[in-house]
Design a protein around this motif. Structure first.
Motif, PDB file in Angstrom:
ATOM      1  N   THR A  45      -3.531  -2.945  13.946  1.00 18.13           N
ATOM      2  CA  THR A  45      -2.436  -2.044  14.312  1.00 18.13           C
ATOM      3  C   THR A  45      -1.285  -2.802  14.954  1.00 18.13           C
ATOM      4  OG1 THR A  45      -4.050  -0.265  14.661  1.00 18.13           O
ATOM      5  CG2 THR A  45      -1.846   0.050  15.570  1.00 18.13           C
ATOM      6  N   LEU A  46      -1.608  -3.723  15.834  1.00 13.36           N
ATOM      7  CA  LEU A  46      -0.565  -4.549  16.453  1.00 13.36           C
ATOM      8  C   LEU A  46       0.220  -5.327  15.397  1.00 13.36           C
ATOM      9  CD1 LEU A  46      -2.355  -6.025  19.605  1.00 13.36           C
ATOM     10  CD2 LEU A  46      -0.216  -4.717  19.603  1.00 13.36           C
ATOM     11  N   THR A  47      -0.511  -5.941  14.471  1.00 15.73           N
ATOM     12  CA  THR A  47       0.130  -6.737  13.426  1.00 15.73           C
ATOM     13  C   THR A  47       0.972  -5.854  12.514  1.00 15.73           C
ATOM     14  OG1 THR A  47      -1.808  -8.200  13.469  1.00 15.73           O
ATOM     15  CG2 THR A  47      -0.287  -8.450  11.629  1.00 15.73           C
ATOM     16  N   ALA A  48       0.423  -4.694  12.144  1.00 15.86           N
ATOM     17  CA  ALA A  48       1.148  -3.799  11.249  1.00 15.86           C
ATOM     18  C   ALA A  48       2.411  -3.260  11.907  1.00 15.86           C
ATOM     19  CB  ALA A  48       0.235  -2.649  10.822  1.00 15.86           C
ATOM     20  N   ARG A  49       2.325  -2.915  13.195  1.00 23.43           N
ATOM     21  CA  ARG A  49       3.497  -2.374  13.886  1.00 23.43           C
ATOM     22  C   ARG A  49       4.590  -3.425  14.027  1.00 23.43           C
ATOM     23  NH1 ARG A  49       5.455   1.790  13.320  1.00 23.43           N
ATOM     24  NH2 ARG A  49       3.749   3.067  14.145  1.00 23.43           N
ATOM     25  N   GLU A  50       4.206  -4.663  14.216  1.00 26.08           N
ATOM     26  CA  GLU A  50       5.196  -5.732  14.315  1.00 26.08           C
ATOM     27  C   GLU A  50       5.925  -5.924  12.990  1.00 26.08           C
ATOM     28  OE1 GLU A  50       5.432 -10.494  15.506  1.00 26.08           O
ATOM     29  OE2 GLU A  50       3.500  -9.547  15.079  1.00 26.08           O
ATOM     30  N   ILE A  51       5.180  -5.816  11.889  1.00 22.81           N
ATOM     31  CA  ILE A  51       5.774  -6.016  10.569  1.00 22.81           C
ATOM     32  C   ILE A  51       6.599  -4.812  10.141  1.00 22.81           C
ATOM     33  CG2 ILE A  51       5.223  -6.313   8.114  1.00 22.81           C
ATOM     34  CD1 ILE A  51       2.819  -7.940   8.953  1.00 22.81           C
ATOM     35  N   SER A  52       6.082  -3.619  10.436  1.00 23.92           N
ATOM     36  CA  SER A  52       6.727  -2.391   9.968  1.00 23.92           C
ATOM     37  C   SER A  52       6.978  -1.456  11.149  1.00 23.92           C
ATOM     38  CB  SER A  52       5.840  -1.710   8.916  1.00 23.92           C
ATOM     39  OG  SER A  52       6.468  -0.586   8.389  1.00 23.92           O
TER      40      SER A  52
END
Length: 353
Positions: free
Chosen positions: A229-236
């Motif tokens: 979730t952290l990675t996805a939120r940073e990307i999108s």
């Protein structure tokens, strides 16, 4: 002076050429049975063989047989076989200029086609990789507003089934998983698949997460779900992220990581189990509402112009809540007693079987 050690950053997946991504990113296509493909090649090979034999037989006076008893159709078929397979025993040879011209213009091209059929498997593999590379390149340029599903276990498969049942096109869903068997099953449904760990930003970028409208995180572990979730939120930053976790105590961690919605699978299942002991019909109705293929389903729609100013309780639809400014307000609250322009209605609709 001491020398400086230079470290080279590893190559990102998104920086690799499209041909190198074949096997990692897979774009589905209509599957053909291998037996059908083999059958087509065999029929085509025999067709070329009989075509060559017929051409030789029609010009049989221009050929010489070592036995000098004239060419029968069987002799012509024999000549075509040894000629197309490049065996060439020489016991039957073209003599007249017309026969030799036919060999140059007809038999030789047929021989080439026949050899291509013999090595068709190798060529098919090479063609498949090139075609996949081209499709990957085209897909990466055009993919927008899709849904990325991370994890294709029980929760991920169920989420995909729900989306497909609700009318979402398979081409608008991308599945990310580390299990090749799971990805094979997803590809069989026509879904785009990415093989890799979603905890890595390169893998998510390869799935087009930066252009996705929604991301579903269905990891097997809560700590993995938080990291993804952290990675996805940073990307999108603008995508809607929905996360499934096992333990309710991790809900705040997932929300702080950037999740818009959190589903606690263990508590939800536990509540249904508890309700089923006393009122099983309630559980049956809940399952009906969550299954879009038949019966009833929960849906969302925009408020129509003639409904503005009225109460959601007086509509023909069974309205459960009103989404205003991105926030869900249940029916019965004073603030949604009068509908406004831009509101969305969460209602129960009848699904035609």
């Amino acid at each position: 002076m001491p020398s400086r050690l230079r470290l080279r950053a590893p190559e990102a997946l998104t920086d690799r050429p499209d041909f190198a991504l074949v096997g990692i990113l897979r774009i589905p296509e209509g599957a053909t049975s291998p037996w059908v493909a083999i059958g087509r090649r065999v029929v085509l090979a025999f067709g070329l063989l009989f075509l060559a034999a017929t051409i030789v037989y029609l010009d049989r006076d221009g050929y010489r047989d070592s036995q000098e008893d004239g060419l029968s159709y069987l002799d012509a078929l024999y000549y075509a076989t040894v000629s197309l397979s490049t065996t060439g025993y020489g016991d039957i040879t073209p003599l007249t200029p017309s026969a030799r011209l036919i060999n140059i213009l007809v038999i030789t091209p047929l021989r080439i086609f026949f050899l291509i059929l013999l090595v068709g498997t190798t060529l098919a593999v090479l063609t498949e990789r090139s075609r996949q590379a081209f499709k990957i390149q085209r897909w990466r340029r055009s993919v927008r507003n899709h849904t990325v599903v991370i994890g294709y276990g029980t929760k991920g498969r169920t989420a995909v089934d729900a989306m497909l049942g609700d009318g979402v096109s398979p081409s608008d869903i991308v599945v990310v998983d580390t299990d090749a068997g799971m990805l094979e099953a997803a590809s069989g449904l026509g879904l785009v698949t990415v093989h890799g760990s979603a905890t890595k930003s390169d893998v998510l970028r390869l799935a087009g997460a930066q252009h996705a409208s929604s991301i579903v995180v269905a990891a097997n572990r809560d700590d993995t779900a938080v990291l993804v979730t952290l990675t996805a939120r940073e990307i999108s930053p603008k995508a809607k992220i929905v996360v499934a976790i096992r333990e309710a105590e991790n809900t705040h961690l997932v929300r702080q990581s950037g999740a818009d919605s959190v589903v606690v699978s263990s508590e939800t299942a536990g509540r249904l189990l508890g309700i089923a002991t006393t009122t099983p019909s309630v559980v049956e109705m809940i399952e009906d509402l969550l299954t879009p293929e038949e019966g009833f389903a929960i849906a969302e729609r925009d408020v129509e112009p003639q409904e503005i100013g009225g109460s959601p309780r007086h509509l023909g639809d069974i309205v459960l809540g009103v989404v205003r400014g991105g926030q869900l307000v249940r029916v019965g609250e004073e603030e949604v007693d009068a509908l406004e322009d831009g509101d969305k209605l969460l209602y129960v609709r009848r699904v035609k079987g």
